[in-house]
Design a protein around this motif. Structure first.
Motif, PDB file in Angstrom:
ATOM      1  N   TRP A 111       0.813  -1.217   0.000  1.00  0.00           N
ATOM      2  CA  TRP A 111       0.000   0.000   0.000  1.00  0.00           C
ATOM      3  C   TRP A 111       0.846   1.266   0.000  1.00  0.00           C
ATOM      4  O   TRP A 111       0.430   2.303  -0.520  1.00  0.00           O
ATOM      5  CB  TRP A 111      -0.959   0.020   1.195  1.00  0.00           C
ATOM      6  N   LEU A 112       2.062   1.201   0.567  1.00  0.00           N
ATOM      7  CA  LEU A 112       2.883   2.405   0.640  1.00  0.00           C
ATOM      8  C   LEU A 112       3.381   2.824  -0.742  1.00  0.00           C
ATOM      9  O   LEU A 112       3.395   4.012  -1.073  1.00  0.00           O
ATOM     10  CB  LEU A 112       4.058   2.169   1.593  1.00  0.00           C
ATOM     11  N   GLY A 113       3.763   1.851  -1.553  1.00  0.00           N
ATOM     12  CA  GLY A 113       4.211   2.166  -2.906  1.00  0.00           C
ATOM     13  C   GLY A 113       3.131   2.853  -3.729  1.00  0.00           C
ATOM     14  O   GLY A 113       3.367   3.917  -4.320  1.00  0.00           O
ATOM     15  N   PRO A 114       1.918   2.270  -3.793  1.00  0.00           N
ATOM     16  CA  PRO A 114       0.842   2.945  -4.526  1.00  0.00           C
ATOM     17  C   PRO A 114       0.481   4.314  -3.957  1.00  0.00           C
ATOM     18  O   PRO A 114       0.113   5.218  -4.703  1.00  0.00           O
ATOM     19  CB  PRO A 114      -0.331   1.964  -4.394  1.00  0.00           C
ATOM     20  N   LEU A 115       0.575   4.473  -2.626  1.00  0.00           N
ATOM     21  CA  LEU A 115       0.296   5.769  -2.015  1.00  0.00           C
ATOM     22  C   LEU A 115       1.270   6.827  -2.534  1.00  0.00           C
ATOM     23  O   LEU A 115       0.872   7.930  -2.930  1.00  0.00           O
ATOM     24  CB  LEU A 115       0.389   5.648  -0.496  1.00  0.00           C
ATOM     25  N   LEU A 116       2.558   6.496  -2.540  1.00  0.00           N
ATOM     26  CA  LEU A 116       3.553   7.449  -3.024  1.00  0.00           C
ATOM     27  C   LEU A 116       3.388   7.720  -4.511  1.00  0.00           C
ATOM     28  O   LEU A 116       3.548   8.863  -4.971  1.00  0.00           O
ATOM     29  CB  LEU A 116       4.960   6.925  -2.734  1.00  0.00           C
ATOM     30  N   GLU A 117       3.061   6.681  -5.272  1.00  0.00           N
ATOM     31  CA  GLU A 117       2.846   6.858  -6.712  1.00  0.00           C
ATOM     32  C   GLU A 117       1.677   7.806  -6.971  1.00  0.00           C
ATOM     33  O   GLU A 117       1.742   8.682  -7.833  1.00  0.00           O
ATOM     34  CB  GLU A 117       2.579   5.492  -7.354  1.00  0.00           C
ATOM     35  N   HIS A 118       0.621   7.646  -6.201  1.00  0.00           N
ATOM     36  CA  HIS A 118      -0.553   8.500  -6.349  1.00  0.00           C
ATOM     37  C   HIS A 118      -0.215   9.957  -6.019  1.00  0.00           C
ATOM     38  O   HIS A 118      -0.601  10.875  -6.765  1.00  0.00           O
ATOM     39  CB  HIS A 118      -1.663   7.995  -5.429  1.00  0.00           C
ATOM     40  N   LEU A 119       0.513  10.168  -4.929  1.00  0.00           N
ATOM     41  CA  LEU A 119       0.861  11.530  -4.530  1.00  0.00           C
ATOM     42  C   LEU A 119       1.803  12.175  -5.532  1.00  0.00           C
ATOM     43  O   LEU A 119       1.698  13.373  -5.807  1.00  0.00           O
ATOM     44  CB  LEU A 119       1.469  11.517  -3.127  1.00  0.00           C
ATOM     45  N   ARG A 120       2.700  11.394  -6.086  1.00  0.00           N
ATOM     46  CA  ARG A 120       3.572  11.938  -7.132  1.00  0.00           C
ATOM     47  C   ARG A 120       2.726  12.362  -8.331  1.00  0.00           C
ATOM     48  O   ARG A 120       2.981  13.394  -8.964  1.00  0.00           O
ATOM     49  CB  ARG A 120       4.597  10.880  -7.552  1.00  0.00           C
ATOM     50  N   LEU A 379      10.102  12.516  -3.439  1.00  0.00           N
ATOM     51  CA  LEU A 379       9.499  11.517  -4.319  1.00  0.00           C
ATOM     52  C   LEU A 379      10.294  11.343  -5.606  1.00  0.00           C
ATOM     53  O   LEU A 379       9.777  11.498  -6.711  1.00  0.00           O
ATOM     54  CB  LEU A 379       8.057  11.907  -4.624  1.00  0.00           C
ATOM     55  N   GLY A 380      11.567  11.024  -5.453  1.00  0.00           N
ATOM     56  CA  GLY A 380      12.380  10.646  -6.601  1.00  0.00           C
ATOM     57  C   GLY A 380      12.668  11.787  -7.559  1.00  0.00           C
ATOM     58  O   GLY A 380      11.907  12.754  -7.648  1.00  0.00           O
ATOM     59  N   GLY A 381      13.764  11.674  -8.257  1.00  0.00           N
ATOM     60  CA  GLY A 381      14.130  12.673  -9.245  1.00  0.00           C
ATOM     61  C   GLY A 381      14.886  13.831  -8.635  1.00  0.00           C
ATOM     62  O   GLY A 381      14.577  14.268  -7.528  1.00  0.00           O
ATOM     63  N   SER A 382      15.857  14.350  -9.367  1.00  0.00           N
ATOM     64  CA  SER A 382      16.695  15.418  -8.834  1.00  0.00           C
ATOM     65  C   SER A 382      15.893  16.693  -8.593  1.00  0.00           C
ATOM     66  O   SER A 382      16.159  17.442  -7.646  1.00  0.00           O
ATOM     67  CB  SER A 382      17.856  15.702  -9.802  1.00  0.00           C
ATOM     68  N   ALA A 383      14.876  16.967  -9.426  1.00  0.00           N
ATOM     69  CA  ALA A 383      14.084  18.180  -9.253  1.00  0.00           C
ATOM     70  C   ALA A 383      13.316  18.140  -7.936  1.00  0.00           C
ATOM     71  O   ALA A 383      13.262  19.143  -7.206  1.00  0.00           O
ATOM     72  CB  ALA A 383      13.123  18.348 -10.425  1.00  0.00           C
ATOM     73  N   ASN A 384      12.734  16.997  -7.616  1.00  0.00           N
ATOM     74  CA  ASN A 384      11.993  16.874  -6.361  1.00  0.00           C
ATOM     75  C   ASN A 384      12.920  16.938  -5.152  1.00  0.00           C
ATOM     76  O   ASN A 384      12.563  17.496  -4.112  1.00  0.00           O
ATOM     77  CB  ASN A 384      11.193  15.571  -6.345  1.00  0.00           C
TER      78      ASN A 384
END
Length: 398
Positions: A111-120, A379-384
């Protein structure tokens, strides 16, 4: 509620078949919290939908996950507060004392992975969460004789170390989360208190609770009764008097909450609109004058003493002790398993001003509980990552 509207079709599939994460209605969210499955997760008031109406400057996002979220078949929920970074279309996502999830499940990625994906997907550049498991506990009887110059809670061997808390902390670290304020005794990085004081109520009678108070507390409660202090439940009409007393308390005790009267009026209205009696204002009167006022919030089988205020004069009649004893009894009558007196400092040094608050709460005979505190990750990526660093610097300047 200031809602961030996300198309209903936005569904984040999880790694497990038959699982979905999506936005849900406040009605569906509340129904889950009231269900046996949801109640067992012990949601705090900061994760109730009504809290979104209390916080200004944030957008609210209600999420649920499970076999069929739209039909109410849920296994977890989250109130996400989103604050926009000035000058960008990106958001900082904050889940105060959340998400409401089964932290005993070792497969949190489900559930944590999908939560972060959704927020991203809705523009979040970083996320802060507050996992519910406890980390360590210290009984009041253990701490009282171990105070001393420079001493802190971390210097004392805990009465209990919760293996679940340690396991969850390890799982989060392995996934790139960082504990706000670090892993030491300090709480400077946490928005919510890392150390709280709790009085267990489950399986105890009111006589047991009375015997749990130390001698000084019992003496003070009796003194208040003898002096004719009257404790009553007030209404929104007394909030201005509560706020006036809070200002006196802040000046006397050297702290500043920085909240307005409108904040407490909004909180009282929102929480009680969600469930009548969810937030109560208790008043201690003596000779017709309100000398102290404290707030109590209850959700499910938990109750919290949130904020207390008192006058500078006639403190010898002990209005605050009388209030707390009444509130503790009422929490017990409501069926609460625990009476949470909220934050306490980590100092055990009697010479430090902050120790007075801990000493007062220790007298109830409960426990200091160190929660896991709050955790953050970009949430991943240099910009974030860059935005996350800039946002933290922005908050530090405010």
């Amino acid at each position: 509620m200031s809602a961030l509207l996300v198309p209903p079709s936005r569904v984040c599939p999880a790694q497990n078949r038959g699982f979905a994460l999506r936005t849900i209605t406040a009605q569906t969210y509340r129904a889950f919290l009231a269900s046996p499955e949801g109640a067992a997760l012990g949601a705090g008031f900061l994760q109730c939908p009504s809290w979104a109406d209390v916080k200004e400057g944030w957008r609210a996002h209600l999420l649920g996950w499970g076999p069929d979220p739209e039909a109410g078949a849920l296994s977890g929920v989250a109130l996400v507060l989103l604050r926009q970074f000035p000058g960008t279309r990106k958001y900082f996502a904050y889940l105060p004392e959340g998400p409401v999830a089964d932290w005993t499940d070792p497969g949190i990625d489900g559930w944590l992975g999908p939560l972060l994906e959704h927020l991203r997907g809705v523009g979040a550049f970083a996320v802060r969460i507050g996992p519910s498991p406890a980390y360590r506990r210290w009984d009041a009887a253990l701490l009282k004789p171990l105070t001393g110059p420079g001493r802190r809670l971390g210097d004392v061997l805990a009465s209990e170390v919760d293996p679940l808390g340690a396991a969850v902390a390890d799982r989060l670290r392995a996934r790139g989360w960082r504990r706000c304020g670090g892993d030491g005794a300090g709480e400077d990085g946490d928005a919510q208190p890392r150390h709280v004081f709790q009085v267990p109520l489950a399986g105890r009678s009111t006589e047991d609770l009375w015997r749990g108070l130390n001698q000084e507390w019992r003496r003070n409660v009796r003194r208040a009764q003898k002096e004719g202090v009257e404790v009553v439940v007030g209404s929104a009409a007394e909030l201005p008097e509560f706020y006036r007393l809070l200002g006196i308390t802040e000046r006397r005790d050297g702290f500043r909450l920085g909240r307005s009267l409108a904040y407490y009026e909004r909180q009282y209205a929102a929480l009680n609109a969600e469930e009548p009696g969810r937030m109560r204002l208790y008043l201690a009167r003596h000779r017709g004058e309100i000398l102290a006022a404290h707030t109590l919030i209850s959700v499910g089988r938990r109750a919290w003493y949130q904020t207390g205020a008192s006058a500078d004069h006639r403190r010898e009649v002990r209005p605050s002790n009388a209030l707390q004893w009444r509130m503790m009894q009422d929490a017990h009558a409501l069926g609460a398993d625990v009476y949470d007196m909220r934050g306490v400092p980590s100092t055990l040094d009697p010479e430090e001003r902050a120790y007075g608050l801990l000493r007062w709460k220790l007298g109830t005979g409960g426990q200091v509980v160190e929660t896991l505190g709050e955790w953050e990750r970009p949430l991943g990526g240099s910009a974030n990552h860059t935005l996350h660093r800039a946002f933290r610097a922005y908050l530090n300047r405010r």
